[in-house]
Scaffold this motif. Sequence first.
Motif, short mmCIF file in Angstrom:
data_model
loop_
_atom_site.label_atom_id
_atom_site.label_comp_id
_atom_site.label_asym_id
_atom_site.label_seq_id
_atom_site.Cartn_x
_atom_site.Cartn_y
_atom_site.Cartn_z
N ASP A 126 0.82 -1.20 0.00
CA ASP A 126 0.00 0.00 0.00
C ASP A 126 0.86 1.26 0.00
O ASP A 126 0.64 2.19 -0.77
CB ASP A 126 -0.84 -0.03 1.27
N SER A 127 1.84 1.26 0.88
CA SER A 127 2.67 2.46 1.05
C SER A 127 3.57 2.70 -0.16
O SER A 127 3.75 3.84 -0.58
CB SER A 127 3.54 2.32 2.31
N PHE A 178 4.50 5.15 10.22
CA PHE A 178 3.15 5.62 10.59
C PHE A 178 2.11 4.52 10.37
O PHE A 178 1.23 4.28 11.18
CB PHE A 178 2.75 6.84 9.75
N ARG A 179 2.20 3.86 9.24
CA ARG A 179 1.20 2.85 8.89
C ARG A 179 1.30 1.61 9.79
O ARG A 179 0.28 1.04 10.17
CB ARG A 179 1.37 2.43 7.43
N GLU A 221 2.41 1.63 12.83
CA GLU A 221 1.91 2.06 14.15
C GLU A 221 0.39 1.94 14.20
O GLU A 221 -0.17 1.42 15.16
CB GLU A 221 2.32 3.51 14.43
N ARG A 222 -0.24 2.44 13.15
CA ARG A 222 -1.70 2.43 13.12
C ARG A 222 -2.23 1.01 12.96
O ARG A 222 -3.13 0.58 13.65
CB ARG A 222 -2.19 3.32 11.98
N ILE A 263 11.40 9.32 2.53
CA ILE A 263 10.08 9.72 3.04
C ILE A 263 9.18 8.50 3.21
O ILE A 263 8.30 8.46 4.07
CB ILE A 263 9.43 10.78 2.11
N ASP A 264 9.42 7.46 2.39
CA ASP A 264 8.62 6.24 2.49
C ASP A 264 8.83 5.53 3.83
O ASP A 264 7.91 4.94 4.38
CB ASP A 264 8.95 5.29 1.34
N LEU A 292 9.31 6.85 6.65
CA LEU A 292 8.48 7.54 7.63
C LEU A 292 7.02 7.09 7.48
O LEU A 292 6.33 6.80 8.46
CB LEU A 292 8.60 9.04 7.38
N ASP A 293 6.57 7.01 6.25
CA ASP A 293 5.20 6.61 5.98
C ASP A 293 4.95 5.18 6.47
O ASP A 293 3.92 4.88 7.07
CB ASP A 293 4.93 6.72 4.47
#
Lengths: 131, 252
Positions: free
Chosen positions: A17-18, A48-49, A51-52, A41-42, A44-45
Amino acid sequence: MPTKEEIYKKVSDTLADSLNVEPDEITPASTLQEDLGAESIDFLDIVFRLERGFGIKIPRDELFPESVFQGDPQFVQEGKVTPAGIDELRKKLPYADVDGFAADPQFKNLGDLFTVDMITKYIESKLAAGQ
Amino acid sequence: MRLQDQVAVVTGGSRGIGKAICQAFAAEGAKVAIVYRGSQEAAAQLAQELQSMGREAQAWQVDVADTAAVMKCAEEIHQKWGRVDILVNNAGIIKDGLFMQMDPANWKDVINTNLGGTFNFSRAVVEWMFRQRKGRVINISSVAADRVNRGQANYVASKGAINAFTKALAIELASRGVTVNAIAPGFIETDMSETVRNMAGDAIKKMIPMRRYGKPEDIAKVAVFLASDDSAYITGQVVTVDGGLGLGVMAG
């Protein structure tokens, strides 16, 4: 606690997905940068994903340390990671295949340590610790 | 409506260009956080005006140069509406003076408010936009960044830096649907430009090919465009809105 297979599936879906890649392109050995095309930057993304998705907190610098060596010459000499550097890697990236990397420790291949398998093992340990 | 239920934060929102942007965003359906420093009455009045249009609006008092205070303010806004879709970094000040007489404090104040404030609010809200995979950052620059004036070394430097920052931030966020653009206004009829306009009189108008000062609404309309889906494929740009001033017209 989900099984290792379940964690792997979710990690690999998250990456698909990312990074906008097909799920069947992803294997446990896939490297994030070289194989899956991740840029800074990926990373970091992805954090975040994850974590969620897993409901966990990933401290900055834990899963993807920004700079593993900070340009320290005792860790890198003539383009190769020194034995001291290998020890440092084991400490900082306990879930990475450091043994595999140590066979030919080219500094430029450092990114190969960040694999799907490494993330899966990291998440596994986080979930186990949270229980 | 182009901004239906989007949450917008506008710094320097109680007066001038910021106020016009708040009004235009509300007219397009946005919920508006009016961030102001000094003009409490004007901010409260504007919040009421937007509410009477049937929009949600609230005023927040904060000095954009104060990093910790900005973080707290942004958290409160996020808590209230659960997201931030649009950030307009508009708060700006001038403290003019010839360089050789420029008080270092006036250099710092202008840089810390104009450039520092832009950093502070961006730093506070951009991560939410990144996670949402959608967001709009609009920095209010100035035509003075390129067409410099005497006695404005601090202001001009802050605006030039904002243009460069706009591009730097744009490139980091582009892959996640967050666009970052700047608007560079020319001479706009606001309190900030009043002294200069009064002093120079018609001399300035003669430099403007359109022969008129801009209105805050001229800027607000461009801000709405940059905040909306219509501008989805535009990022890292500085849009000059100056009636042709920057073209550098010669007499004759």
